[in-house]
Design a protein around this motif. Structure first.
Motif, PDB file in Angstrom:
ATOM      1  N   MET A 177       0.839  -1.178   0.000  1.00  0.00           N
ATOM      2  CA  MET A 177       0.000   0.000   0.000  1.00  0.00           C
ATOM      3  C   MET A 177       0.887   1.245   0.000  1.00  0.00           C
ATOM      4  O   MET A 177       1.815   1.346   0.785  1.00  0.00           O
ATOM      5  N   THR A 214       1.613   5.147   0.645  1.00  0.00           N
ATOM      6  CA  THR A 214       1.114   6.230   1.483  1.00  0.00           C
ATOM      7  C   THR A 214       1.523   7.545   0.868  1.00  0.00           C
ATOM      8  O   THR A 214       2.409   7.607   0.015  1.00  0.00           O
ATOM      9  N   CYS A 225     -13.337   5.775   1.716  1.00  0.00           N
ATOM     10  CA  CYS A 225     -12.892   5.909   3.099  1.00  0.00           C
ATOM     11  C   CYS A 225     -13.850   5.162   4.006  1.00  0.00           C
ATOM     12  O   CYS A 225     -14.888   4.677   3.562  1.00  0.00           O
ATOM     13  N   ARG A 226     -13.508   5.083   5.290  1.00  0.00           N
ATOM     14  CA  ARG A 226     -14.422   4.443   6.236  1.00  0.00           C
ATOM     15  C   ARG A 226     -15.336   5.460   6.888  1.00  0.00           C
ATOM     16  O   ARG A 226     -16.388   5.102   7.413  1.00  0.00           O
ATOM     17  N   ILE A 259     -10.183   7.984   8.247  1.00  0.00           N
ATOM     18  CA  ILE A 259      -9.889   6.569   8.440  1.00  0.00           C
ATOM     19  C   ILE A 259      -9.560   5.900   7.097  1.00  0.00           C
ATOM     20  O   ILE A 259     -10.409   5.353   6.429  1.00  0.00           O
ATOM     21  N   HIS A 260      -8.331   5.992   6.723  1.00  0.00           N
ATOM     22  CA  HIS A 260      -7.794   5.401   5.489  1.00  0.00           C
ATOM     23  C   HIS A 260      -8.551   5.868   4.243  1.00  0.00           C
ATOM     24  O   HIS A 260      -9.240   5.091   3.591  1.00  0.00           O
ATOM     25  N   PHE A 320      -8.837   7.385   0.353  1.00  0.00           N
ATOM     26  CA  PHE A 320      -8.191   7.289  -0.951  1.00  0.00           C
ATOM     27  C   PHE A 320      -8.898   8.270  -1.886  1.00  0.00           C
ATOM     28  O   PHE A 320     -10.127   8.362  -1.853  1.00  0.00           O
ATOM     29  N   HIS A 371      -3.327   8.699  -0.612  1.00  0.00           N
ATOM     30  CA  HIS A 371      -3.846   7.942   0.522  1.00  0.00           C
ATOM     31  C   HIS A 371      -3.524   8.734   1.773  1.00  0.00           C
ATOM     32  O   HIS A 371      -2.472   9.358   1.850  1.00  0.00           O
ATOM     33  N   GLU A 416      -4.781   9.269   6.343  1.00  0.00           N
ATOM     34  CA  GLU A 416      -5.741   9.108   7.431  1.00  0.00           C
ATOM     35  C   GLU A 416      -6.847  10.145   7.297  1.00  0.00           C
ATOM     36  O   GLU A 416      -7.994   9.862   7.577  1.00  0.00           O
ATOM     37  N   ILE A 462      -0.873   8.599   6.509  1.00  0.00           N
ATOM     38  CA  ILE A 462      -0.940   7.351   7.261  1.00  0.00           C
ATOM     39  C   ILE A 462       0.342   7.146   8.065  1.00  0.00           C
ATOM     40  O   ILE A 462       0.301   6.819   9.233  1.00  0.00           O
TER      41      ILE A 462
END
Length: 132
Positions: free
Chosen positions: A1, A3, A19-20, A44-45, A47, A74, A76, A117
């Motif tokens: 992955m 970052t 994302c989350r 939360i992660h 993209f 990418h 956080e 991240i």
């Protein structure tokens, strides 16, 4: 992955966001485009991937932005905006253990990494070392 560092950005006529935790805000007047833009925040992660390149007549927001189709960042936390309201959000499996929110932007779109991240992981490590 892969970052991205804080400040890395992408610009295009359409972005695919993942994302989350997604926060969409109402339209505000932009100092960059001189018009209304719809802001978003990915947590939360997050993209952001360019799905359509920026029109040549459009004003670039940052000279350091990635501009080619398929380029992505990418982080956080990722902040950005689009000149048109984002499409409908969908929630689906992104990994075998987590679901994610997916949405596409339309019109001139910009996204930049606010918290990378790697920065997040280093901050957690420093807190653990400080407690020892």
């Amino acid at each position: 992955m892969r970052t991205s560092a804080v400040g890395d950005s992408v610009e295009g006529n359409a972005l695919k966001l993942q994302c989350r935790k997604l926060s969409l805000q109402g339209p505000i007047k932009s100092k960059h485009t001189k018009g209304l833009v719809f802001t978003f925040k990915l947590n939360i992660h997050g993209f952001a991937t360019i799905t359509k390149t920026l029109a040549e007549a459009a004003t670039k927001i940052s000279d350091k932005s990635l501009m080619n189709e398929g380029d992505e960042i990418h982080g956080e936390t990722i902040n950005g905006f689009s000149s048109k309201a984002p499409g409908k959000e969908t929630v689906d499996h992104a990994t075998s253990t987590h679901k994610a929110t997916f949405v596409s932007t339309r019109g001139q779109s910009f996204a930049t990494v606010e918290i990378g991240i790697r920065d997040q992981l280093q901050a957690i490590q420093k807190r653990i070392e400080h407690k020892k």
